[in-house]
Design an enzyme around this catalytic site. Structure first.
Site, PDB file in Angstrom:
ATOM      1  N   SER A   6       0.864  -1.185   0.000  1.00  0.00           N
ATOM      2  CA  SER A   6       0.000   0.000   0.000  1.00  0.00           C
ATOM      3  C   SER A   6       0.893   1.225   0.000  1.00  0.00           C
ATOM      4  O   SER A   6       1.613   1.488   0.966  1.00  0.00           O
ATOM      5  CB  SER A   6      -0.898   0.012   1.238  1.00  0.00           C
ATOM      6  OG  SER A   6      -1.406   1.324   1.414  1.00  0.00           O
ATOM      7  N   HIS A  31      -0.878  -1.192  -4.650  1.00  0.00           N
ATOM      8  CA  HIS A  31      -2.165  -0.831  -4.054  1.00  0.00           C
ATOM      9  C   HIS A  31      -2.193   0.675  -3.813  1.00  0.00           C
ATOM     10  O   HIS A  31      -1.382   1.216  -3.062  1.00  0.00           O
ATOM     11  CB  HIS A  31      -2.340  -1.599  -2.744  1.00  0.00           C
ATOM     12  CG  HIS A  31      -3.676  -1.433  -2.104  1.00  0.00           C
ATOM     13  ND1 HIS A  31      -4.784  -2.148  -2.491  1.00  0.00           N
ATOM     14  CD2 HIS A  31      -4.087  -0.629  -1.089  1.00  0.00           C
ATOM     15  CE1 HIS A  31      -5.819  -1.807  -1.746  1.00  0.00           C
ATOM     16  NE2 HIS A  31      -5.436  -0.867  -0.889  1.00  0.00           N
ATOM     17  N   ASP A  33      -4.391   3.833  -2.553  1.00  0.00           N
ATOM     18  CA  ASP A  33      -5.538   4.169  -1.704  1.00  0.00           C
ATOM     19  C   ASP A  33      -6.045   5.572  -1.992  1.00  0.00           C
ATOM     20  O   ASP A  33      -5.354   6.561  -1.737  1.00  0.00           O
ATOM     21  CB  ASP A  33      -5.135   4.059  -0.230  1.00  0.00           C
ATOM     22  CG  ASP A  33      -4.953   2.613   0.197  1.00  0.00           C
ATOM     23  OD1 ASP A  33      -5.915   1.840   0.090  1.00  0.00           O
ATOM     24  OD2 ASP A  33      -3.834   2.260   0.627  1.00  0.00           O
ATOM     25  N   MET A  35      -8.703   8.405  -1.110  1.00  0.00           N
ATOM     26  CA  MET A  35      -9.605   8.829  -0.032  1.00  0.00           C
ATOM     27  C   MET A  35     -10.072  10.261  -0.282  1.00  0.00           C
ATOM     28  O   MET A  35      -9.282  11.109  -0.698  1.00  0.00           O
ATOM     29  CB  MET A  35      -8.873   8.765   1.310  1.00  0.00           C
ATOM     30  CG  MET A  35      -8.242   7.411   1.599  1.00  0.00           C
ATOM     31  SD  MET A  35      -7.562   7.365   3.261  1.00  0.00           S
ATOM     32  CE  MET A  35      -6.738   5.764   3.221  1.00  0.00           C
ATOM     33  N   HIS A  64      -7.874   1.310  -4.894  1.00  0.00           N
ATOM     34  CA  HIS A  64      -8.869   1.111  -3.829  1.00  0.00           C
ATOM     35  C   HIS A  64      -9.566   2.442  -3.554  1.00  0.00           C
ATOM     36  O   HIS A  64      -8.998   3.336  -2.934  1.00  0.00           O
ATOM     37  CB  HIS A  64      -8.136   0.581  -2.582  1.00  0.00           C
ATOM     38  CG  HIS A  64      -9.022   0.387  -1.387  1.00  0.00           C
ATOM     39  ND1 HIS A  64      -8.502   0.218  -0.112  1.00  0.00           N
ATOM     40  CD2 HIS A  64     -10.374   0.316  -1.255  1.00  0.00           C
ATOM     41  CE1 HIS A  64      -9.509   0.054   0.741  1.00  0.00           C
ATOM     42  NE2 HIS A  64     -10.644   0.127   0.079  1.00  0.00           N
ATOM     43  N   MET A  66     -11.848   4.732  -1.696  1.00  0.00           N
ATOM     44  CA  MET A  66     -12.576   4.991  -0.449  1.00  0.00           C
ATOM     45  C   MET A  66     -13.198   6.370  -0.593  1.00  0.00           C
ATOM     46  O   MET A  66     -12.781   7.342   0.040  1.00  0.00           O
ATOM     47  CB  MET A  66     -11.613   4.902   0.739  1.00  0.00           C
ATOM     48  CG  MET A  66     -11.209   3.468   1.058  1.00  0.00           C
ATOM     49  SD  MET A  66      -9.719   3.360   2.058  1.00  0.00           S
ATOM     50  CE  MET A  66      -8.498   3.489   0.762  1.00  0.00           C
ATOM     51  N   MET A 135     -12.018  -5.736   4.197  1.00  0.00           N
ATOM     52  CA  MET A 135     -11.202  -4.849   5.036  1.00  0.00           C
ATOM     53  C   MET A 135     -10.977  -5.483   6.401  1.00  0.00           C
ATOM     54  O   MET A 135     -11.910  -5.983   7.038  1.00  0.00           O
ATOM     55  CB  MET A 135     -11.901  -3.489   5.236  1.00  0.00           C
ATOM     56  CG  MET A 135     -11.980  -2.603   4.009  1.00  0.00           C
ATOM     57  SD  MET A 135     -10.389  -2.169   3.266  1.00  0.00           S
ATOM     58  CE  MET A 135      -9.548  -1.319   4.614  1.00  0.00           C
ATOM     59  N   ASP A 173      -7.019  -6.170   3.566  1.00  0.00           N
ATOM     60  CA  ASP A 173      -6.331  -4.885   3.625  1.00  0.00           C
ATOM     61  C   ASP A 173      -6.431  -4.325   5.034  1.00  0.00           C
ATOM     62  O   ASP A 173      -7.534  -4.071   5.520  1.00  0.00           O
ATOM     63  CB  ASP A 173      -6.994  -3.938   2.607  1.00  0.00           C
ATOM     64  CG  ASP A 173      -6.342  -2.573   2.511  1.00  0.00           C
ATOM     65  OD1 ASP A 173      -5.288  -2.360   3.131  1.00  0.00           O
ATOM     66  OD2 ASP A 173      -6.908  -1.717   1.795  1.00  0.00           O
TER      67      ASP A 173
HETATM   68  C1  DX5 Z   1      -6.536   1.720   4.920  1.00  0.00           C
HETATM   69  C2  DX5 Z   1      -5.957   1.431   3.559  1.00  0.00           C
HETATM   70  C3  DX5 Z   1      -4.868   0.442   3.596  1.00  0.00           C
HETATM   71  C4  DX5 Z   1      -3.689   0.827   4.459  1.00  0.00           C
HETATM   72  C5  DX5 Z   1      -3.041  -0.411   4.980  1.00  0.00           C
HETATM   73  O1  DX5 Z   1      -7.716   2.411   4.787  1.00  0.00           O
HETATM   74  O2  DX5 Z   1      -6.977   0.943   2.696  1.00  0.00           O
HETATM   75  O3  DX5 Z   1      -4.473   0.063   2.288  1.00  0.00           O
HETATM   76  O4  DX5 Z   1      -2.748   1.600   3.790  1.00  0.00           O
HETATM   77  O5  DX5 Z   1      -1.970  -0.056   5.799  1.00  0.00           O
HETATM   78  P1  DX5 Z   1      -1.355  -1.076   6.862  1.00  0.00           P
HETATM   79  O6  DX5 Z   1      -0.802  -2.238   6.077  1.00  0.00           O
HETATM   80  O7  DX5 Z   1      -0.293  -0.266   7.512  1.00  0.00           O
HETATM   81  O8  DX5 Z   1      -2.454  -1.478   7.793  1.00  0.00           O
HETATM   82 ZN    ZN Z   2      -6.421   0.004   0.766  1.00  0.00          ZN
END
Ligand code: DX5
Ligand code: ZN
Length: 216
Positions: A6, A31, A33, A35, A64, A66, A135, A173
């Protein structure tokens, strides 16, 4: 087990170099993320950044989302070079319409569920999904504790996938680390996202190799 670092935990000031580093270290996919400060209480980056990063690796981009209204941005992320797009069943967009937009763009579709969401909600769409993202933390931040009590969801979905003769992948994740990855592997997870566990150590290659070895 495939490992998807990630990039949320990378050094954003050298984003491209960080992608090259984890590519060389053995990452199976990247990956990313996304947001929006609305669906989750945090902000990251959008499609223009992904487009600029595309040239740094040939590994798949696992995006991903969010965000509250993913349907509005599917075209942008597809144009930017996403190979997989995951969006949340808990979002405000119509699931059917959003899936169709992803399919129309030839991108691999995935549905993501938060810890409080039953895996039943993905069943009507399962046959069309490349992947289901379960998740194992509340989405929003890296570095949280792995929720082992999500593993029954993984087992339930694996059974359903086998019963239907599908090859849908299961991704988890959140909180994946040396002491938790074996639990995920045992439940049948195919892809583990790992942020802190890969970027929190100086040697990403050793970290990825160790995580994979712990699944055997
Ligand atoms: C959280 C993200 C993850 C996050 C995971 O909302 O979707 O991808 O970066 O990080 P770790 O591996 O540190 O839990
Ligand atoms: Zn993620």
């Amino acid at each position: 087990m495939q490992i998807a670092p990630s990039l949320l935990s990378c050094d954003f000031s050298i984003f491209g170099e960080e992608i090259v580093r984890v590519d060389k270290a053995g990452a199976d996919l990247m990956h990313l993320d996304i947001m929006d400060g609305h669906f989750v209480p945090n902000l990251t980056f959008g499609a223009p950044i992904i487009k600029k990063l595309r040239k740094y690796t040939e590994k798949p981009f696992d995006v991903h989302l969010m965000i509250s209204e993913p349907h509005r941005y599917i075209g942008d992320f597809a144009d930017a070079g996403a190979d997989i797009i995951s969006f949340h069943t808990e979002c405000d967009s119509d699931i059917e319409e959003t899936l169709r937009l992803i399919e129309q763009r030839g991108v691999k579709p995935a549905l993501a569920i938060k810890p409080g969401t039953s895996p039943d909600v993905v069943l009507p769409y399962l046959d069309r999904l490349y992947m289901v993202l379960v998740m194992t933390v509340e989405p929003g931040f890296g570095g949280q504790r792995f929720m082992a009590d999500m593993m029954p969801k993984v087992e339930f979905l694996k059974k359903e996938i086998a019963a239907r003769g599908l090859d849908t992948l299961i991704q988890v994740d959140g909180g994946i680390a040396k002491d938790t990855i074996a639990t995920a592997a045992k439940a049948g997870v195919d892809i583990c996202v790992a942020g802190t566990a890969v970027f929190g150590t100086p040697d990403a290659k050793a970290a990825i190799e160790e995580l994979k070895a712990l699944c055997k």
